[in-house]
Design a protein around this motif. Structure first.
Motif, PDB file in Angstrom:
ATOM      1  N   ALA A   1       5.738   5.101  -1.264  1.00  0.00           N
ATOM      2  CA  ALA A   1       5.666   4.246  -0.080  1.00  0.00           C
ATOM      3  C   ALA A   1       5.502   5.075   1.187  1.00  0.00           C
ATOM      4  O   ALA A   1       4.832   4.656   2.135  1.00  0.00           O
ATOM      5  N   LEU A   2       6.097   6.255   1.221  1.00  0.00           N
ATOM      6  CA  LEU A   2       6.013   7.095   2.418  1.00  0.00           C
ATOM      7  C   LEU A   2       4.569   7.473   2.740  1.00  0.00           C
ATOM      8  O   LEU A   2       4.175   7.503   3.907  1.00  0.00           O
ATOM      9  N   ALA A   3       3.794   7.792   1.703  1.00  0.00           N
ATOM     10  CA  ALA A   3       2.400   8.182   1.943  1.00  0.00           C
ATOM     11  C   ALA A   3       1.612   7.032   2.564  1.00  0.00           C
ATOM     12  O   ALA A   3       0.821   7.234   3.493  1.00  0.00           O
TER      13      ALA A   3
ATOM     14  N   ARG B   1       0.417   5.942   7.311  1.00  0.00           N
ATOM     15  CA  ARG B   1      -0.818   5.545   7.953  1.00  0.00           C
ATOM     16  C   ARG B   1      -0.604   4.447   8.994  1.00  0.00           C
ATOM     17  O   ARG B   1      -1.411   4.277   9.899  1.00  0.00           O
ATOM     18  N   GLN B   2       0.473   3.678   8.843  1.00  0.00           N
ATOM     19  CA  GLN B   2       0.805   2.651   9.835  1.00  0.00           C
ATOM     20  C   GLN B   2       1.772   3.169  10.881  1.00  0.00           C
ATOM     21  O   GLN B   2       1.673   2.846  12.064  1.00  0.00           O
TER      22      GLN B   2
ATOM     23  N   ALA C   1      -3.079  -0.095  -2.169  1.00  0.00           N
ATOM     24  CA  ALA C   1      -3.897  -1.275  -2.443  1.00  0.00           C
ATOM     25  C   ALA C   1      -4.233  -2.058  -1.177  1.00  0.00           C
ATOM     26  O   ALA C   1      -5.271  -2.712  -1.094  1.00  0.00           O
ATOM     27  N   SER C   2      -3.371  -2.006  -0.180  1.00  0.00           N
ATOM     28  CA  SER C   2      -3.590  -2.694   1.089  1.00  0.00           C
ATOM     29  C   SER C   2      -2.763  -1.997   2.155  1.00  0.00           C
ATOM     30  O   SER C   2      -1.862  -1.220   1.838  1.00  0.00           O
ATOM     31  N   PRO C   3      -3.018  -2.252   3.433  1.00  0.00           N
ATOM     32  CA  PRO C   3      -2.240  -1.600   4.487  1.00  0.00           C
ATOM     33  C   PRO C   3      -0.738  -1.880   4.385  1.00  0.00           C
ATOM     34  O   PRO C   3       0.077  -1.039   4.767  1.00  0.00           O
ATOM     35  N   ASP C   4      -0.354  -3.075   3.889  1.00  0.00           N
ATOM     36  CA  ASP C   4       1.063  -3.436   3.782  1.00  0.00           C
ATOM     37  C   ASP C   4       1.606  -3.276   2.372  1.00  0.00           C
ATOM     38  O   ASP C   4       2.702  -3.775   2.063  1.00  0.00           O
ATOM     39  N   ALA C   5       0.893  -2.569   1.517  1.00  0.00           N
ATOM     40  CA  ALA C   5       1.351  -2.431   0.133  1.00  0.00           C
ATOM     41  C   ALA C   5       2.720  -1.748   0.061  1.00  0.00           C
ATOM     42  O   ALA C   5       3.539  -2.071  -0.810  1.00  0.00           O
ATOM     43  N   TRP C   6       2.985  -0.824   0.973  1.00  0.00           N
ATOM     44  CA  TRP C   6       4.272  -0.132   0.959  1.00  0.00           C
ATOM     45  C   TRP C   6       5.427  -1.101   1.211  1.00  0.00           C
ATOM     46  O   TRP C   6       6.535  -0.900   0.688  1.00  0.00           O
ATOM     47  N   ARG C   7       5.186  -2.139   2.008  1.00  0.00           N
ATOM     48  CA  ARG C   7       6.234  -3.140   2.258  1.00  0.00           C
ATOM     49  C   ARG C   7       6.586  -3.884   0.960  1.00  0.00           C
ATOM     50  O   ARG C   7       7.759  -4.068   0.624  1.00  0.00           O
TER      51      ARG C   7
END
Length: 465
Positions: free
Chosen positions: A70-72, A76-77, A198-204
């Motif tokens: 998730a950190l990687a 980017r955001q 997979a998407s900008p919010d994938a880490w969330r």
């Protein structure tokens, strides 16, 4: 009635004539022999308690495993410098440090069952809330809260399973914590490899997904009984016997399981008769988890440094070795003496990191072999962190003792996790691996000096060995 019948009656036996009449009348067989709680056969209730604690460890491994990938994506955001990378990576470990102390102390005073529920209520709420974070500080705070709940669960989960488990299966059940934790950790890694970008919010989604198994564990823990050993130690004998009767049958007794609880709290851990086992459990736990968390929290970055990040091959291989090693650890816990397993594993992992520190980056195959040996062995003997602490401390301070050992280990691993990115940046990969090898060497020396052998003892005997 004959004289023989009268004499038998005075000894509490049935008269001979009565016996013969009972036999001819087809009377039921004599009652089963009494058995102590330490020697009760494994039954469905043991499996249920183990399942509840195993589900918790899967969740905890999963929640900690999500952060590396998730950190990687997060970066980017919300661009992170080395400070915030280290802080977020180590934040759950800092929470575990506090939670294990607080909830370990409360568990020895208020009982196991209350903390068994409360810890997972905290984890569930904080894990789901990660979806909505808008700053590195907010994410760090929620990760600390998740760790706070985990610390409570580590302390009480190890204690409650140890207090219900028969000695024949105690090492297997307690050692299996590490297997389930590792599976959760690897599942998080696999999902992270595939979906973190997979998407900008994938880490969330990745971070918040830990709330799903946490919520399921919370629901299933409702109705869990209190530990009869804890109840008996606090003078609540009738309640303890009722729980034993309900879950183990009328032939099971608390005899040999009851300990006097005249002294409790952290101060008791440093009395003359207990300080050695306290120092041992804290020291070996710290030396084991510092390299584990430091390396595997930042596994993607480490593989990149040593040029093993091309595709998913090396990552999948090492995660597979984590699971295989954990399964091997169960078998080795059954087959080997506790001391032999612990000391030998420290030696192997130390030598593996020394090899990584001296091999050139161009020696790809040799580095994979060294990393694989380290991973297999580290995962295998990590099982012992679930075995030694609950076996070494008596019931009145078992949760405090386990909590203190966990707190010390997580403080050490939090410091190690925080410093690892800085160490690699300032000292380089090879020197950093040599420092971690030195930590493992210290663990081996401490274990040679102070590790007890508790394999075949009852829980009371093991805590006073």
């Amino acid at each position: 009635m004959s004289n023989q019948d009268i004499q038998a009656g005075t000894l509490g036996l049935a008269p001979a004539s009565s016996k013969s009449r009972a036999a001819t009348a087809g009377a039921p067989a004599p009652a089963q022999a009494r058995v102590g709680l330490d020697d009760v056969p494994l039954n469905a209730f043991h499996v249920k308690i183990a399942g509840l604690t195993f589900g918790a460890h899967f969740t905890e491994g999963y929640a900690l495993g999500t952060i590396g990938y998730a950190l990687a994506s997060l970066n980017r955001q919300m661009p992170l410098d080395a400070f915030w990378t280290g802080m977020i990576g180590s934040s759950a470990l800092m929470g575990i440090f506090v939670g294990s102390l607080v909830f370990g102390w409360l568990s020895d005073r208020l009982g196991r069952q209350k903390i068994f529920l409360l810890s997972f209520l905290i984890i569930t709420v904080a894990a789901l809330a990660q979806f909505y974070v808008a700053s590195p500080f907010a994410l760090c705070a929620l990760r600390v809260l998740i760790g706070f709940g985990m610390g409570g669960d580590f302390a009480v989960g190890h204690a409650i399973l140890a207090e219900f488990s028969p000695r024949k299966h105690r090492g297997t059940l307690l050692g299996s914590f590490s297997v389930i934790w590792t599976i959760g950790y690897v599942v998080a890694n696999v999902l992270g490899m595939h979906y973190a970008d997979a998407s900008p919010d994938a880490w969330r989604w990745l971070l918040a997904s830990a709330g799903v198994p946490a919520f399921l564990v919370l629901l299933m823990r409702i109705g869990t009984p209190e530990s009869p050993r804890w109840l008996a130690g606090h003078g609540r004998i009738a309640e303890a016997k009722a729980i034993v009767l309900k879950h183990f049958g009328p032939n099971v007794t608390l005899d040999g399981s009851v300990e006097e609880h005249s002294h409790s709290g952290f101060g008791r851990l440093f009395k003359k008769d207990m300080i050695r086992r306290t120092v041992f459990n804290c020291a070996f736990f710290v030396c084991l988890v510092i390299p584990y968390f430091a390396i595997y929290t930042f596994l993607p970055g480490i593989l990149k440094v040593i040029h093993l990040n091309e595709g998913f091959g090396a990552d999948f291989l090492l995660n597979g070795f984590l699971v295989l090693g954990a399964l091997m650890g169960i078998w080795l816990t059954i087959k080997l003496p506790r001391r032999t397993f612990l000391i030998g594993s420290f030696a192997v992992t130390c030598l593996s990191l020394v090899a990584l520190s001296v091999l050139p980056n161009s020696a790809t195959v040799a580095m994979i072999v060294a990393f694989a040996v380290f991973t297999l062995t580290m995962s295998a003997f990590s099982n012992l962190v679930g075995v030694f602490p609950p076996e070494c401390f008596p019931t009145e301070v078992r949760a405090c003792g386990v909590g203190l050992a966990i707190a010390c280990s997580r403080l050490g691993s939090a410091v190690g996790t925080f410093l690892l990115p800085l160490g690699i940046a300032q000292l380089g990969f090879h020197a950093t691996m040599m420092v971690l090898a030195a930590v493992l060497l210290i663990g081996m020396v401490v274990s040679i000096a102070w590790a007890p052998e508790t394999k075949h003892l009852t829980l009371n005997e093991a805590s006073r060995s």
